[in-house]
Design an enzyme around this catalytic site. Sequence first.
Site, mmCIF file in Angstrom:
data_model
loop_
_atom_site.group_PDB
_atom_site.id
_atom_site.type_symbol
_atom_site.label_atom_id
_atom_site.label_comp_id
_atom_site.label_asym_id
_atom_site.label_seq_id
_atom_site.Cartn_x
_atom_site.Cartn_y
_atom_site.Cartn_z
ATOM 1 N N HIS A 50 0.823 -1.223 0.000
ATOM 2 C CA HIS A 50 0.000 0.000 0.000
ATOM 3 C C HIS A 50 0.856 1.271 0.000
ATOM 4 O O HIS A 50 0.409 2.314 0.461
ATOM 5 C CB HIS A 50 -0.954 0.039 1.208
ATOM 6 C CG HIS A 50 -1.765 -1.209 1.367
ATOM 7 N ND1 HIS A 50 -2.987 -1.398 0.764
ATOM 8 C CD2 HIS A 50 -1.491 -2.354 2.041
ATOM 9 C CE1 HIS A 50 -3.451 -2.606 1.075
ATOM 10 N NE2 HIS A 50 -2.561 -3.207 1.841
ATOM 11 N N SER B 298 18.071 19.592 -16.132
ATOM 12 C CA SER B 298 16.978 20.497 -16.456
ATOM 13 C C SER B 298 17.551 21.697 -17.179
ATOM 14 O O SER B 298 18.656 22.149 -16.878
ATOM 15 C CB SER B 298 16.273 20.943 -15.175
ATOM 16 O OG SER B 298 15.566 22.143 -15.397
ATOM 17 N N GLU C 244 11.235 7.323 -16.466
ATOM 18 C CA GLU C 244 9.917 7.937 -16.728
ATOM 19 C C GLU C 244 9.408 7.575 -18.119
ATOM 20 O O GLU C 244 8.220 7.294 -18.318
ATOM 21 C CB GLU C 244 10.011 9.451 -16.595
ATOM 22 C CG GLU C 244 10.273 9.919 -15.182
ATOM 23 C CD GLU C 244 10.638 11.387 -15.184
ATOM 24 O OE1 GLU C 244 9.726 12.228 -15.105
ATOM 25 O OE2 GLU C 244 11.837 11.696 -15.271
#
Length: 420
Positions: A146, A267, A280
């Site tokens: 969970h 970035s 990703e």
Amino acid sequence: MSSALWSGRLAGGLDPAVLDFTASLEVDRRLLPFDLEASAAHARMLGRQGLIPAEKAEGICAALASVEIEPDATDEDVHSAIERLLGDLGPWVHAGRSRNDQVQTAMRLWTKDACDRLSEGVRGLAVALLDAADRDGEALMPGYTHGQRAQPVWLGHHLAAHAWALRRDLVRLAAVRAGADTSPAGAGALAGSSLPIDPAWVAQELGFAAGFENSIDAVADRDYCAELVFACALCFVHLSRLAEELVLWTSAEYGFAQLDDAAATGSSIMPQKKNPDPAELARGKAGTAVGRLAGLLATLKGLPLAYNRDLQEDKRACFDQVDDLQGALAALRVCVAGIEFDTARMAAAAGDGTTVATDLAERLVQEGMPFRHAHAEVAGRVAAGERFDSPTAAEAAAARLPLAALHDQLARARSAVAGG
Ligand code: ARG
């Protein structure tokens, strides 16, 4: 474009918009080596059967060996291009076959090859996971359910879980390969041929395990494509679960791991960023992969037997699926190979004094208490804010999976992955 193979019946010429819409050369040109192999076997068979002169068969095989499709070719598909590039020999080669069995033969050969390439990629990633488990597997981490800290486990136990999922992918890819391993050559357009062709000989020449049983099924069946696309989608689902953990674990919030510089991106605006883009993108492409499976099944659904041009869509689904998966496997392998775990931070999270609650309750069971009572007692102490230092996280993990058993499991995973 030189005139279409079928232009005898339709003399008017195809509208460029229709040719543009229906042509598949840009997609199916990658079938060239497989179609060349199949075309050579077909030509040899025609020669053996006396259906074309022996020197024509030899000439065709010699010419096929050097066929290259020009980058700017405008043929309808790879099969048309091959026939055109055979020049004067082109008119001889198509006896006893149709593009409907031709495309299937090439596609099944490609699928077998794709399964081999994918298996190598899956194996590479699984080995990288098991290598990481060999390096840092005795580190402790909190296992999660969970999304909450559940019980302390060895890092190797967790990493090997991903390897076992990949092992099932290997088994599935082997099954897909076996499903593709039937030759459709000789099925013709759908009904076979009245010429005395020898499909069994061609099947054997091409290394297929068997020849087709039913010519209509042979040109209509795309189960092996759907199975390939499914096997890839499920493998992608596995990759996306691993990728998600890479994203979480390399965040400052977890701080469990750092990606190697070779596996991360920066970035353009935030100078401090080190982003897990490959993970990703693997996670993102998994969504696209699942969609392709739905797309292909929708294409097949409701198609009457036998061949319909709709089936041309199978290629883009299979090719894109395999390309994406191969890329994701390679990129994640780099991520896993270079990962650096902060084992101290993981161990601290595993040893937060709560994750051993279940193991403590099990100790009470060993002392004779019914489990439900032990659960209630430990729960009460947790609710009161108590943190436990006995058993330690290491003792708890070792009581469930002794280190020797962990290493046995890693060795078994390694041999299963190598053999599968
Ligand atoms: N490009 C076609 C495909 O990929 C090859 C078979 C075409 N057959 C035909 N009768 N138009 O399915």
